[in-house]
Design a protein around this motif. Structure first.
Motif, PDB file in Angstrom:
ATOM      1  N   ASP A  60       0.849  -1.232   0.137  1.00  0.00           N
ATOM      2  CA  ASP A  60      -0.108   0.148   0.074  1.00  0.00           C
ATOM      3  C   ASP A  60       0.680   1.260  -0.153  1.00  0.00           C
ATOM      4  N   ARG A  61       2.123   1.177  -0.137  1.00  0.00           N
ATOM      5  CA  ARG A  61       3.036   2.502  -0.377  1.00  0.00           C
ATOM      6  C   ARG A  61       3.315   2.557  -1.732  1.00  0.00           C
ATOM      7  N   HIS A  62       3.765   4.016  -1.853  1.00  0.00           N
ATOM      8  CA  HIS A  62       4.193   4.441  -3.235  1.00  0.00           C
ATOM      9  C   HIS A  62       5.240   3.563  -3.789  1.00  0.00           C
ATOM     10  N   ALA A  63       5.377   3.428  -4.883  1.00  0.00           N
ATOM     11  CA  ALA A  63       6.247   2.830  -5.726  1.00  0.00           C
ATOM     12  C   ALA A  63       7.723   3.279  -5.668  1.00  0.00           C
ATOM     13  N   GLU A  64       7.816   4.575  -5.140  1.00  0.00           N
ATOM     14  CA  GLU A  64       9.197   5.241  -4.916  1.00  0.00           C
ATOM     15  C   GLU A  64       9.992   4.739  -3.532  1.00  0.00           C
ATOM     16  N   ASP A  65       9.186   4.073  -2.826  1.00  0.00           N
ATOM     17  CA  ASP A  65       9.286   3.441  -1.479  1.00  0.00           C
ATOM     18  C   ASP A  65      10.024   2.113  -1.468  1.00  0.00           C
ATOM     19  N   VAL A  66      10.731   1.880  -2.696  1.00  0.00           N
ATOM     20  CA  VAL A  66      11.244   0.376  -2.790  1.00  0.00           C
ATOM     21  C   VAL A  66      12.651   0.348  -2.061  1.00  0.00           C
ATOM     22  N   LYS A  67      13.032  -0.662  -1.541  1.00  0.00           N
ATOM     23  CA  LYS A  67      14.118  -1.150  -1.028  1.00  0.00           C
ATOM     24  C   LYS A  67      15.031  -2.110  -1.944  1.00  0.00           C
ATOM     25  N   GLU A  68      15.958  -2.208  -2.069  1.00  0.00           N
ATOM     26  CA  GLU A  68      16.713  -3.175  -3.109  1.00  0.00           C
ATOM     27  C   GLU A  68      17.755  -3.884  -2.404  1.00  0.00           C
ATOM     28  N   ILE A  69      18.235  -5.308  -3.013  1.00  0.00           N
ATOM     29  CA  ILE A  69      19.097  -5.985  -2.361  1.00  0.00           C
ATOM     30  C   ILE A  69      19.745  -6.500  -3.537  1.00  0.00           C
ATOM     31  N   TYR A  70      21.062  -6.289  -3.616  1.00  0.00           N
ATOM     32  CA  TYR A  70      21.900  -7.040  -5.025  1.00  0.00           C
ATOM     33  C   TYR A  70      22.549  -8.224  -4.453  1.00  0.00           C
ATOM     34  N   ILE A  71      22.398  -9.388  -4.958  1.00  0.00           N
ATOM     35  CA  ILE A  71      23.097 -10.599  -4.616  1.00  0.00           C
ATOM     36  C   ILE A  71      23.723 -11.118  -5.852  1.00  0.00           C
ATOM     37  N   ARG A  72      25.217 -10.522  -5.609  1.00  0.00           N
ATOM     38  CA  ARG A  72      26.165 -10.890  -6.792  1.00  0.00           C
ATOM     39  C   ARG A  72      26.779 -12.030  -6.628  1.00  0.00           C
ATOM     40  N   ASP A  73      25.941 -13.095  -6.776  1.00  0.00           N
ATOM     41  CA  ASP A  73      26.473 -14.225  -6.860  1.00  0.00           C
ATOM     42  C   ASP A  73      25.205 -15.195  -7.658  1.00  0.00           C
ATOM     43  N   SER A  74      25.579 -15.786  -8.895  1.00  0.00           N
ATOM     44  CA  SER A  74      24.394 -16.337  -9.610  1.00  0.00           C
ATOM     45  C   SER A  74      23.905 -17.792  -9.133  1.00  0.00           C
ATOM     46  N   THR A  75      24.829 -18.440  -8.335  1.00  0.00           N
ATOM     47  CA  THR A  75      24.287 -19.678  -7.878  1.00  0.00           C
ATOM     48  C   THR A  75      23.352 -19.652  -6.545  1.00  0.00           C
ATOM     49  N   VAL A  76      23.155 -18.409  -6.049  1.00  0.00           N
ATOM     50  CA  VAL A  76      22.278 -18.348  -4.738  1.00  0.00           C
ATOM     51  C   VAL A  76      20.731 -18.431  -5.339  1.00  0.00           C
ATOM     52  N   GLU A  77      19.878 -19.116  -4.841  1.00  0.00           N
ATOM     53  CA  GLU A  77      18.480 -19.307  -5.201  1.00  0.00           C
ATOM     54  C   GLU A  77      17.441 -19.064  -4.169  1.00  0.00           C
ATOM     55  N   SER A  78      17.799 -18.400  -3.190  1.00  0.00           N
ATOM     56  CA  SER A  78      17.004 -17.895  -1.953  1.00  0.00           C
ATOM     57  C   SER A  78      17.594 -16.863  -1.048  1.00  0.00           C
ATOM     58  N   HIS A  79      16.417 -16.102  -0.403  1.00  0.00           N
ATOM     59  CA  HIS A  79      16.998 -14.839   0.384  1.00  0.00           C
ATOM     60  C   HIS A  79      16.009 -14.878   1.414  1.00  0.00           C
ATOM     61  N   GLU A  80      16.282 -14.479   2.733  1.00  0.00           N
ATOM     62  CA  GLU A  80      15.423 -14.039   3.773  1.00  0.00           C
ATOM     63  C   GLU A  80      15.427 -12.616   3.820  1.00  0.00           C
ATOM     64  N   ILE A  81      14.516 -11.820   3.705  1.00  0.00           N
ATOM     65  CA  ILE A  81      14.528 -10.207   4.038  1.00  0.00           C
ATOM     66  C   ILE A  81      13.880  -9.980   5.516  1.00  0.00           C
ATOM     67  N   HIS A  82      14.712  -9.243   6.109  1.00  0.00           N
ATOM     68  CA  HIS A  82      14.278  -8.990   7.525  1.00  0.00           C
ATOM     69  C   HIS A  82      14.139  -7.542   7.661  1.00  0.00           C
ATOM     70  N   ASN A  83      13.721  -7.357   8.938  1.00  0.00           N
ATOM     71  CA  ASN A  83      13.536  -5.807   9.623  1.00  0.00           C
ATOM     72  C   ASN A  83      12.354  -5.081   8.767  1.00  0.00           C
ATOM     73  N   LEU A  84      11.318  -6.216   8.377  1.00  0.00           N
ATOM     74  CA  LEU A  84       9.901  -5.780   7.843  1.00  0.00           C
ATOM     75  C   LEU A  84       8.878  -5.327   8.759  1.00  0.00           C
ATOM     76  N   GLU A  85       8.134  -4.616   8.377  1.00  0.00           N
ATOM     77  CA  GLU A  85       6.669  -4.320   9.433  1.00  0.00           C
ATOM     78  C   GLU A  85       6.071  -5.492   9.650  1.00  0.00           C
ATOM     79  N   THR A  86       5.511  -5.642  11.007  1.00  0.00           N
ATOM     80  CA  THR A  86       4.680  -6.853  11.501  1.00  0.00           C
ATOM     81  C   THR A  86       3.333  -6.802  10.630  1.00  0.00           C
ATOM     82  N   TYR A  87       2.791  -7.873  10.233  1.00  0.00           N
ATOM     83  CA  TYR A  87       1.568  -8.129   9.805  1.00  0.00           C
ATOM     84  C   TYR A  87       1.199  -6.954   8.499  1.00  0.00           C
TER      85      TYR A  87
END
Length: 117
Positions: A60-87
């Motif tokens: 429900d937020r504006h598209a400008e409010d985007v956070k990004e993560i770069y994974i500079r390893d083509s063999t990685v196939e999963s990631h856990e994102i932390h410090n998010l808002e509850t529910y």
């Protein structure tokens, strides 16, 4: 040597055309989500496969409010994102990238847990 004998550098490859396929997207706590994926077919990378870009924002937020993560390893196939808002519902997108740019995104909706029960 004349110009005919000069080696020419290969033309640059375009940005990737393939997108990852999301296999799992779920919350792991009230403030984190886990996402896993499979890479696109190798012939859609179109150059050196450098890794993945993950972007996320609350639904429900504006598209400008985007956070990004770069994974500079083509063999990685999963990631856990932390410090998010509850529910909260999050739009999470994954893209592959090569030296020329980003491929098309795969986007999933995932929600953090209620927490504090």
């Amino acid at each position: 040597m004349n110009e005919i004998n000069q080696p020419h550098p290969p033309p640059p490859s375009p940005a990737p055309t393939g997108k990852p396929v999301t296999t799992i997207a779920h919350n792991t706590s009230a403030t984190s989500v886990y996402i896993s994926w499979k890479p696109p077919p190798p012939d859609t990378i179109l150059g050196e496969f450098l890794g993945y870009r993950i972007t996320f924002r609350t639904r429900d937020r504006h598209a400008e409010d985007v956070k990004e993560i770069y994974i500079r390893d083509s063999t990685v196939e999963s990631h856990e994102i932390h410090n998010l808002e509850t529910y909260t519902q999050y739009l999470v997108s994954i893209q592959v990238f090569n030296p020329e740019g980003l491929g098309p995104p795969t986007t999933v909706l995932v929600m953090t847990d209620e927490g504090g029960k």
